[in-house]
Design a protein around this motif. Structure first.
Motif, PDB file in Angstrom:
ATOM      1  N   GLN A 103       0.840  -1.192   0.000  1.00 51.53           N
ATOM      2  CA  GLN A 103       0.000   0.000   0.000  1.00 51.53           C
ATOM      3  C   GLN A 103       0.878   1.246   0.000  1.00 51.53           C
ATOM      4  O   GLN A 103       1.993   1.238   0.508  1.00 51.53           O
ATOM      5  CB  GLN A 103      -0.918   0.028   1.219  1.00 51.53           C
ATOM      6  N   TYR A 104       0.319   2.298  -0.584  1.00 47.06           N
ATOM      7  CA  TYR A 104       0.975   3.596  -0.599  1.00 47.06           C
ATOM      8  C   TYR A 104       0.465   4.388   0.594  1.00 47.06           C
ATOM      9  O   TYR A 104      -0.736   4.396   0.867  1.00 47.06           O
ATOM     10  CB  TYR A 104       0.663   4.343  -1.896  1.00 47.06           C
ATOM     11  N   ASN A 105       1.374   5.017   1.297  1.00 43.21           N
ATOM     12  CA  ASN A 105       1.015   5.798   2.491  1.00 43.21           C
ATOM     13  C   ASN A 105       1.293   7.265   2.230  1.00 43.21           C
ATOM     14  O   ASN A 105       2.369   7.626   1.761  1.00 43.21           O
ATOM     15  CB  ASN A 105       1.810   5.320   3.701  1.00 43.21           C
ATOM     16  N   VAL A 106       0.323   8.093   2.558  1.00 48.18           N
ATOM     17  CA  VAL A 106       0.450   9.545   2.398  1.00 48.18           C
ATOM     18  C   VAL A 106       0.223  10.172   3.762  1.00 48.18           C
ATOM     19  O   VAL A 106      -0.787   9.918   4.415  1.00 48.18           O
ATOM     20  CB  VAL A 106      -0.582  10.089   1.382  1.00 48.18           C
ATOM     21  N   SER A 107       1.194  10.991   4.193  1.00 49.35           N
ATOM     22  CA  SER A 107       1.057  11.669   5.482  1.00 49.35           C
ATOM     23  C   SER A 107       1.235  13.170   5.280  1.00 49.35           C
ATOM     24  O   SER A 107       2.130  13.611   4.564  1.00 49.35           O
ATOM     25  CB  SER A 107       2.080  11.150   6.486  1.00 49.35           C
ATOM     26  N   ILE A 108       0.365  13.933   5.901  1.00 46.31           N
ATOM     27  CA  ILE A 108       0.390  15.390   5.822  1.00 46.31           C
ATOM     28  C   ILE A 108       0.947  15.896   7.141  1.00 46.31           C
ATOM     29  O   ILE A 108       0.342  15.682   8.192  1.00 46.31           O
ATOM     30  CB  ILE A 108      -1.007  15.959   5.559  1.00 46.31           C
ATOM     31  N   GLY A 109       2.107  16.572   7.063  1.00 47.73           N
ATOM     32  CA  GLY A 109       2.755  17.048   8.287  1.00 47.73           C
ATOM     33  C   GLY A 109       3.094  15.874   9.175  1.00 47.73           C
ATOM     34  O   GLY A 109       3.710  14.917   8.745  1.00 47.73           O
ATOM     35  N   GLY A 110       2.690  15.911  10.420  1.00 48.92           N
ATOM     36  CA  GLY A 110       2.954  14.819  11.346  1.00 48.92           C
ATOM     37  C   GLY A 110       1.739  13.964  11.605  1.00 48.92           C
ATOM     38  O   GLY A 110       1.669  13.263  12.597  1.00 48.92           O
ATOM     39  N   SER A 111       0.767  14.019  10.700  1.00 47.48           N
ATOM     40  CA  SER A 111      -0.489  13.295  10.925  1.00 47.48           C
ATOM     41  C   SER A 111      -0.326  11.794  10.673  1.00 47.48           C
ATOM     42  O   SER A 111       0.677  11.335  10.152  1.00 47.48           O
ATOM     43  CB  SER A 111      -1.580  13.850  10.014  1.00 47.48           C
ATOM     44  N   VAL A 112      -1.343  11.071  11.037  1.00 46.41           N
ATOM     45  CA  VAL A 112      -1.384   9.622  10.799  1.00 46.41           C
ATOM     46  C   VAL A 112      -1.502   9.388   9.295  1.00 46.41           C
ATOM     47  O   VAL A 112      -2.330  10.003   8.629  1.00 46.41           O
ATOM     48  CB  VAL A 112      -2.593   8.992  11.536  1.00 46.41           C
ATOM     49  N   PRO A 113      -0.657   8.511   8.730  1.00 50.99           N
ATOM     50  CA  PRO A 113      -0.711   8.288   7.286  1.00 50.99           C
ATOM     51  C   PRO A 113      -2.017   7.631   6.838  1.00 50.99           C
ATOM     52  O   PRO A 113      -2.596   6.826   7.556  1.00 50.99           O
ATOM     53  CB  PRO A 113       0.473   7.364   7.003  1.00 50.99           C
ATOM     54  N   GLN A 114      -2.442   8.014   5.636  1.00 49.68           N
ATOM     55  CA  GLN A 114      -3.594   7.376   5.003  1.00 49.68           C
ATOM     56  C   GLN A 114      -3.064   6.385   3.978  1.00 49.68           C
ATOM     57  O   GLN A 114      -2.109   6.671   3.276  1.00 49.68           O
ATOM     58  CB  GLN A 114      -4.463   8.414   4.316  1.00 49.68           C
ATOM     59  N   SER A 115      -3.683   5.221   3.893  1.00 51.96           N
ATOM     60  CA  SER A 115      -3.216   4.167   2.992  1.00 51.96           C
ATOM     61  C   SER A 115      -4.079   4.086   1.746  1.00 51.96           C
ATOM     62  O   SER A 115      -5.299   4.272   1.808  1.00 51.96           O
ATOM     63  CB  SER A 115      -3.236   2.819   3.711  1.00 51.96           C
ATOM     64  N   PHE A 116      -3.427   3.794   0.614  1.00 51.88           N
ATOM     65  CA  PHE A 116      -4.097   3.652  -0.674  1.00 51.88           C
ATOM     66  C   PHE A 116      -3.529   2.433  -1.387  1.00 51.88           C
ATOM     67  O   PHE A 116      -2.357   2.093  -1.214  1.00 51.88           O
ATOM     68  CB  PHE A 116      -3.870   4.895  -1.541  1.00 51.88           C
ATOM     69  N   THR A 117      -4.357   1.806  -2.206  1.00 50.27           N
ATOM     70  CA  THR A 117      -3.900   0.606  -2.907  1.00 50.27           C
ATOM     71  C   THR A 117      -3.166   0.922  -4.203  1.00 50.27           C
ATOM     72  O   THR A 117      -2.374   0.111  -4.671  1.00 50.27           O
ATOM     73  CB  THR A 117      -5.090  -0.334  -3.217  1.00 50.27           C
ATOM     74  N   THR A 118      -3.429   2.089  -4.805  1.00 47.20           N
ATOM     75  CA  THR A 118      -2.750   2.434  -6.054  1.00 47.20           C
ATOM     76  C   THR A 118      -2.006   3.757  -5.901  1.00 47.20           C
ATOM     77  O   THR A 118      -2.363   4.597  -5.078  1.00 47.20           O
ATOM     78  CB  THR A 118      -3.741   2.564  -7.226  1.00 47.20           C
ATOM     79  N   LEU A 119      -0.984   3.912  -6.724  1.00 43.54           N
ATOM     80  CA  LEU A 119      -0.207   5.154  -6.708  1.00 43.54           C
ATOM     81  C   LEU A 119      -1.058   6.340  -7.123  1.00 43.54           C
ATOM     82  O   LEU A 119      -0.957   7.420  -6.546  1.00 43.54           O
ATOM     83  CB  LEU A 119       1.017   5.019  -7.625  1.00 43.54           C
ATOM     84  N   ASP A 120      -1.928   6.141  -8.099  1.00 43.62           N
ATOM     85  CA  ASP A 120      -2.767   7.248  -8.570  1.00 43.62           C
ATOM     86  C   ASP A 120      -3.720   7.736  -7.476  1.00 43.62           C
ATOM     87  O   ASP A 120      -3.931   8.935  -7.337  1.00 43.62           O
ATOM     88  CB  ASP A 120      -3.550   6.819  -9.812  1.00 43.62           C
ATOM     89  N   ASP A 121      -4.273   6.814  -6.698  1.00 44.78           N
ATOM     90  CA  ASP A 121      -5.143   7.210  -5.578  1.00 44.78           C
ATOM     91  C   ASP A 121      -4.361   8.000  -4.531  1.00 44.78           C
ATOM     92  O   ASP A 121      -4.858   8.985  -3.988  1.00 44.78           O
ATOM     93  CB  ASP A 121      -5.784   5.982  -4.923  1.00 44.78           C
ATOM     94  N   ALA A 122      -3.136   7.563  -4.256  1.00 45.25           N
ATOM     95  CA  ALA A 122      -2.300   8.275  -3.278  1.00 45.25           C
ATOM     96  C   ALA A 122      -1.927   9.658  -3.796  1.00 45.25           C
ATOM     97  O   ALA A 122      -1.959  10.633  -3.048  1.00 45.25           O
ATOM     98  CB  ALA A 122      -1.046   7.461  -2.981  1.00 45.25           C
ATOM     99  N   LEU A 123      -1.601   9.758  -5.069  1.00 50.92           N
ATOM    100  CA  LEU A 123      -1.238  11.053  -5.648  1.00 50.92           C
ATOM    101  C   LEU A 123      -2.434  12.002  -5.690  1.00 50.92           C
ATOM    102  O   LEU A 123      -2.249  13.226  -5.664  1.00 50.92           O
ATOM    103  CB  LEU A 123      -0.656  10.876  -7.046  1.00 50.92           C
ATOM    104  N   SER A 124      -3.655  11.466  -5.751  1.00 53.79           N
ATOM    105  CA  SER A 124      -4.832  12.343  -5.779  1.00 53.79           C
ATOM    106  C   SER A 124      -4.947  13.168  -4.499  1.00 53.79           C
ATOM    107  O   SER A 124      -5.422  14.297  -4.527  1.00 53.79           O
ATOM    108  CB  SER A 124      -6.107  11.538  -6.014  1.00 53.79           C
ATOM    109  N   LEU A 125      -4.492  12.619  -3.375  1.00 49.37           N
ATOM    110  CA  LEU A 125      -4.502  13.379  -2.129  1.00 49.37           C
ATOM    111  C   LEU A 125      -3.488  14.530  -2.181  1.00 49.37           C
ATOM    112  O   LEU A 125      -3.709  15.579  -1.596  1.00 49.37           O
ATOM    113  CB  LEU A 125      -4.195  12.463  -0.944  1.00 49.37           C
ATOM    114  N   ILE A 126      -2.397  14.331  -2.900  1.00 47.74           N
ATOM    115  CA  ILE A 126      -1.391  15.389  -3.054  1.00 47.74           C
ATOM    116  C   ILE A 126      -1.856  16.411  -4.092  1.00 47.74           C
ATOM    117  O   ILE A 126      -1.672  17.610  -3.917  1.00 47.74           O
ATOM    118  CB  ILE A 126      -0.032  14.785  -3.456  1.00 47.74           C
TER     119      ILE A 126
END
Length: 187
Positions: A103-126
């Protein structure tokens, strides 16, 4: 312990040399940027458009965490003195890949990371981050016009030292937007 360290270092150096021949990275485009007044204060609403090149996708797959920093600067022009810097804020978003959970993990600042199954889904948060509180209510003078400047870039300062050296010399590791400027009248 030391053998594991040398294997890790060797893998990073191989990645550095493999990426040295990479092609230039595409730029980030700021497609939307606006400041909105809310009950808590002033929020930045942005949208970005970009794709990761092959080298950056490969780096994430190999366990390298990439960081993207959004900067906003709000200044109030003054004819009699230097412009007043009312707001200067940065926010960094990190993206990584966990090989064990796939899974791809995206974290904003020091927050708890959010997990995504695809790179495109993770990049959508960015690409479409949540509205970000940049200044408390009352930080800007009501009715005054402020010049706003917004940009996003891949922050190479978070990379390990061997990768930072490569990122300085390799254009495929330079992913950044031009500054998007607009005027905002404080409410």
């Amino acid at each position: 312990m030391t053998l594991r360290f040398f294997c890790f270092l060797a893998c990073q150096l191989l990645l550095v040399f493999a990426c040295a021949q990479a092609r230039a990275a595409e730029a980030i485009e700021v497609t939307q940027a606006e400041v909105q007044l809310s009950e808590e204060g002033y929020r930045l609403n942005t949208r970005f458009a970009f794709e990761l090149n092959h080298e950056l996708q490969e780096a994430i797959q190999n366990g390298i965490k990439l960081h993207f920093t959004t900067e906003i600067e709000m200044t109030r022009p003054r004819w009699w003195w230097r412009d007043e810097k009312a707001v200067l804020a940065k926010r960094t978003i990190g993206i990584s890949y966990d090989v064990l959970t796939r899974q791809y993990n995206v974290s904003i600042g020091g927050s708890v990371p959010q997990s995504f199954t695809t790179l495109d889904d993770a990049l959508s948060l960015i690409r479409r981050p949540a509205r970000w509180l940049i200044a408390p209510r009352g930080a800007l003078k009501q009715g005054e016009v402020y010049d706003v400047s917004v940009r996003m870039y891949m922050d190479r300062d978070y990379l390990s030292k061997p990768l930072q050296v490569n990122a300085i010399n390799d254009s495929s590791w330079r992913l950044a937007s031009n500054r998007r400027t607009f005027a905002y009248r404080a409410g």
